[in-house]
Design an enzyme around this catalytic site. Structure first.
Site, PDB file in Angstrom:
ATOM      1  N   ARG A 211      41.643  38.587  32.127  1.00  0.00           N
ATOM      2  CA  ARG A 211      42.048  37.246  32.542  1.00  0.00           C
ATOM      3  C   ARG A 211      41.974  36.303  31.350  1.00  0.00           C
ATOM      4  O   ARG A 211      41.077  36.420  30.501  1.00  0.00           O
ATOM      5  CB  ARG A 211      41.121  36.715  33.655  1.00  0.00           C
ATOM      6  CG  ARG A 211      41.338  37.354  35.006  1.00  0.00           C
ATOM      7  CD  ARG A 211      42.685  36.956  35.625  1.00  0.00           C
ATOM      8  NE  ARG A 211      42.894  37.527  36.949  1.00  0.00           N
ATOM      9  CZ  ARG A 211      43.577  38.650  37.191  1.00  0.00           C
ATOM     10  NH1 ARG A 211      44.112  39.343  36.196  1.00  0.00           N
ATOM     11  NH2 ARG A 211      43.755  39.068  38.431  1.00  0.00           N
TER      12      ARG A 211
ATOM     13  N   HIS B 182      51.614  39.147  30.983  1.00  0.00           N
ATOM     14  CA  HIS B 182      50.781  39.634  32.110  1.00  0.00           C
ATOM     15  C   HIS B 182      51.467  40.828  32.792  1.00  0.00           C
ATOM     16  O   HIS B 182      51.785  40.784  33.983  1.00  0.00           O
ATOM     17  CB  HIS B 182      50.515  38.503  33.119  1.00  0.00           C
ATOM     18  CG  HIS B 182      49.351  38.789  34.028  1.00  0.00           C
ATOM     19  ND1 HIS B 182      48.467  37.826  34.455  1.00  0.00           N
ATOM     20  CD2 HIS B 182      48.902  39.947  34.587  1.00  0.00           C
ATOM     21  CE1 HIS B 182      47.555  38.369  35.244  1.00  0.00           C
ATOM     22  NE2 HIS B 182      47.802  39.670  35.343  1.00  0.00           N
TER      23      HIS B 182
HETATM   24  P1  NDP Z   1      36.288  46.862  38.712  1.00  0.00           P
HETATM   25  O1  NDP Z   1      35.638  45.906  39.659  1.00  0.00           O
HETATM   26  O2  NDP Z   1      36.538  48.245  39.163  1.00  0.00           O
HETATM   27  O3  NDP Z   1      35.421  46.962  37.361  1.00  0.00           O
HETATM   28  C1  NDP Z   1      34.781  45.859  36.809  1.00  0.00           C
HETATM   29  C2  NDP Z   1      33.845  46.337  35.721  1.00  0.00           C
HETATM   30  O4  NDP Z   1      33.293  45.195  35.055  1.00  0.00           O
HETATM   31  C3  NDP Z   1      32.650  47.137  36.264  1.00  0.00           C
HETATM   32  O5  NDP Z   1      32.351  48.189  35.406  1.00  0.00           O
HETATM   33  C4  NDP Z   1      31.520  46.104  36.269  1.00  0.00           C
HETATM   34  O6  NDP Z   1      30.213  46.676  36.103  1.00  0.00           O
HETATM   35  C5  NDP Z   1      31.869  45.312  35.030  1.00  0.00           C
HETATM   36  N1  NDP Z   1      31.244  43.976  35.066  1.00  0.00           N
HETATM   37  C6  NDP Z   1      31.406  42.999  35.984  1.00  0.00           C
HETATM   38  N2  NDP Z   1      30.660  41.932  35.687  1.00  0.00           N
HETATM   39  C7  NDP Z   1      29.969  42.244  34.554  1.00  0.00           C
HETATM   40  C8  NDP Z   1      29.024  41.568  33.759  1.00  0.00           C
HETATM   41  N3  NDP Z   1      28.612  40.334  34.062  1.00  0.00           N
HETATM   42  N4  NDP Z   1      28.542  42.208  32.670  1.00  0.00           N
HETATM   43  C9  NDP Z   1      28.941  43.461  32.354  1.00  0.00           C
HETATM   44  N5  NDP Z   1      29.847  44.169  33.068  1.00  0.00           N
HETATM   45  C10 NDP Z   1      30.365  43.560  34.159  1.00  0.00           C
HETATM   46  O7  NDP Z   1      37.642  46.164  38.254  1.00  0.00           O
HETATM   47  P2  NDP Z   1      38.985  46.859  37.731  1.00  0.00           P
HETATM   48  O8  NDP Z   1      38.632  47.816  36.665  1.00  0.00           O
HETATM   49  O9  NDP Z   1      39.799  47.365  38.860  1.00  0.00           O
HETATM   50  O10 NDP Z   1      39.760  45.593  37.137  1.00  0.00           O
HETATM   51  C11 NDP Z   1      39.192  44.805  36.101  1.00  0.00           C
HETATM   52  C12 NDP Z   1      39.990  43.525  35.906  1.00  0.00           C
HETATM   53  O11 NDP Z   1      41.228  43.801  35.259  1.00  0.00           O
HETATM   54  C13 NDP Z   1      40.403  42.790  37.170  1.00  0.00           C
HETATM   55  O12 NDP Z   1      39.334  42.025  37.697  1.00  0.00           O
HETATM   56  C14 NDP Z   1      41.546  41.931  36.688  1.00  0.00           C
HETATM   57  O13 NDP Z   1      41.086  40.663  36.267  1.00  0.00           O
HETATM   58  C15 NDP Z   1      42.100  42.696  35.490  1.00  0.00           C
HETATM   59  N6  NDP Z   1      43.451  43.214  35.734  1.00  0.00           N
HETATM   60  C16 NDP Z   1      44.467  42.797  34.916  1.00  0.00           C
HETATM   61  C17 NDP Z   1      45.733  43.293  35.092  1.00  0.00           C
HETATM   62  C18 NDP Z   1      46.847  42.898  34.181  1.00  0.00           C
HETATM   63  O14 NDP Z   1      47.999  43.223  34.441  1.00  0.00           O
HETATM   64  N7  NDP Z   1      46.571  42.237  33.081  1.00  0.00           N
HETATM   65  C19 NDP Z   1      46.048  44.238  36.168  1.00  0.00           C
HETATM   66  C20 NDP Z   1      44.904  44.616  36.945  1.00  0.00           C
HETATM   67  C21 NDP Z   1      43.664  44.106  36.739  1.00  0.00           C
HETATM   68  P3  NDP Z   1      29.583  47.643  37.232  1.00  0.00           P
HETATM   69  O15 NDP Z   1      30.425  48.895  37.176  1.00  0.00           O
HETATM   70  O16 NDP Z   1      28.206  47.850  36.771  1.00  0.00           O
HETATM   71  O17 NDP Z   1      29.734  46.920  38.537  1.00  0.00           O
HETATM   72  C1  OXD Z   2      45.617  42.196  39.002  1.00  0.00           C
HETATM   73  C2  OXD Z   2      46.625  41.663  38.080  1.00  0.00           C
HETATM   74  O1  OXD Z   2      44.508  41.663  39.067  1.00  0.00           O
HETATM   75  O2  OXD Z   2      47.795  42.088  38.174  1.00  0.00           O
HETATM   76  O3  OXD Z   2      45.917  43.191  39.683  1.00  0.00           O
HETATM   77  O4  OXD Z   2      46.303  40.843  37.224  1.00  0.00           O
END
Ligand code: NDP
Ligand code: OXD
Length: 306
Positions: free
Chosen positions: A221, A269
């Site tokens: 993000r 994006h």
């Molecule tokens: P998940 O919820 O599966 O994974 C999030 C990861 O971040 C987990 O490993 C979590 O740790 C870690 N995390 C969260 N908070 C913290 C913190 N404070 N400190 C350290 N680690 C942290 O999400 P996804 O992998 O499915 O997606 C990640 C992000 O990617 C989405 O939230 C979205 O914003 C972005 N995204 C962007 C897209 C694009 O097109 N640009 C498309 C899709 C998603 P733990 O495993 O320990 O809980």
């Molecule tokens: C998502 C994105 O969060 O597309 O899936 O950014």
């Protein structure tokens, strides 16, 4: 069963058709103010007015992985918030990130410029050992990306909130390991969810900890990154470049310095797009599971914000 669809920036009609095809017994419609209470909602960036009018939703299914736009709203207390769980996004994210890492590591931009100038020239091969890659966020997308980078034999580090064990990846967990994680890496990939704990996490202090000549790939993000801090570190030479897919303001304003910056690659994006058919199949399966009282994956923990 009533399903309502409230999706910003996306045509609702194909989603309606898709859910009608998979759940023929359900009544599926696109939300408009004043509509009756629905059982389930399919949403992307819904307005507060939608939630205020739908306090009895059992579940709200986000058609993306990131739920930051929803978590900012006042939510009905009992409604489950459910994020997309991969649904075809992790392979796209792995492609995008590996492409960005390899393009920089192999200096393909330099070769392109040479070829455009009619020059047949070589650059000295780089050693992967000098290009350790760190993945912030080792969830559904981050873990897939880390595994893909490992296949190309980059040293890979991962950072998450709770400990992980992933073959070929040095895993770090928690804020206490953040500085160690950063200083272990030259390339940094951000795949964290946007929460109060992670907003502005890519800033002058954290990015300065990357090894000299560092490279930043932000695919999570825009609000994770303090944009002026990145520009400062690029211009001072500590960072060698950045590939950015997400921005504080989207679309990126026409006069934004990232458009013209010689060390920045911008994409709109698009690193991992929501695939409609896969997403509808996943959500429809979860609606059926909930109706049978079965547990489902991808339920957002409201206290953590993801
Ligand atoms: P998940 O919820 O599966 O994974 C999030 C990861 O971040 C987990 O490993 C979590 O740790 C870690 N995390 C969260 N908070 C913290 C913190 N404070 N400190 C350290 N680690 C942290 O999400 P996804 O992998 O499915 O997606 C990640 C992000 O990617 C989405 O939230 C979205 O914003 C972005 N995204 C962007 C897209 C694009 O097109 N640009 C498309 C899709 C998603 P733990 O495993 O320990 O809980
Ligand atoms: C998502 C994105 O969060 O597309 O899936 O950014």
């Amino acid at each position: 069963m009533n399903i309502t669809i409230c999706v910003a920036q996306t045509k609702a009609a194909p989603w309606e058709e898709g859910f009608r095809a998979l759940l023929p017994e359900a009544h599926v419609s696109t939300w408009k103010p004043g509509d009756p209470q629905a059982d389930h909602a399919i949403v992307w960036s819904p307005p507060q007015a939608f939630l205020d009018e739908q306090p009895g939703l059992k579940a709200m299914f986000n058609i993306g992985a990131g739920v930051d736009a929803i978590m900012k709203l006042r939510l009905p207390p009992q409604t489950l918030v459910v994020r997309l769980d991969d649904a075809g996004m992790s392979v796209q994210m792995a492609e995008y990130v590996c492409h960005a890492v390899i393009r920089h590591f192999r200096e393909f931009d330099g070769y392109e410029a040479d070829i455009a100038a009619g020059q047949w020239s070589y650059r000295k091969p780089r050693s992967r050992a000098d290009w350790p890659v760190g993945v912030m966020g080792m969830g559904v997308l981050g873990e897939r990306v880390a595994r893909a980078l490992h296949v190309f034999e980059f040293p890979v580090h991962g950072w998450s909130r709770t400990p992980k064990a992933v073959e070929g990846v040095v895993c770090h967990a928690g804020i206490d390991r953040f500085d160690t994680f950063l200083s272990s890496c030259r390339v940094l990939v951000n795949l964290l969810p946007l929460t109060p704990d992670t907003e502005n996490i890519l800033n002058r202090k954290s990015l300065a900890r990357l090894q000299a000549g560092g490279y930043v790939i932000n695919v999570a993000r825009g609000a994770h990154l303090v944009e002026d801090d990145l520009i400062h570190l690029l211009d001072s030479g500590h960072l060698s470049g950045a590939t950015l897919d997400v921005f504080r303001t989207e679309p990126l304003p026409a006069d934004h310095p990232f458009w013209q910056h010689p060390k920045v690659t911008v994409t709109p994006h698009t690193s991992a797009r929501t695939l409609r058919d896969e997403s509808i199949a996943q959500i429809a399966g979860k609606i059926v599971a909930l109706s049978r009282g079965e547990p489902i994956a991808g339920v957002v923990h409201r206290d953590r914000g993801y």
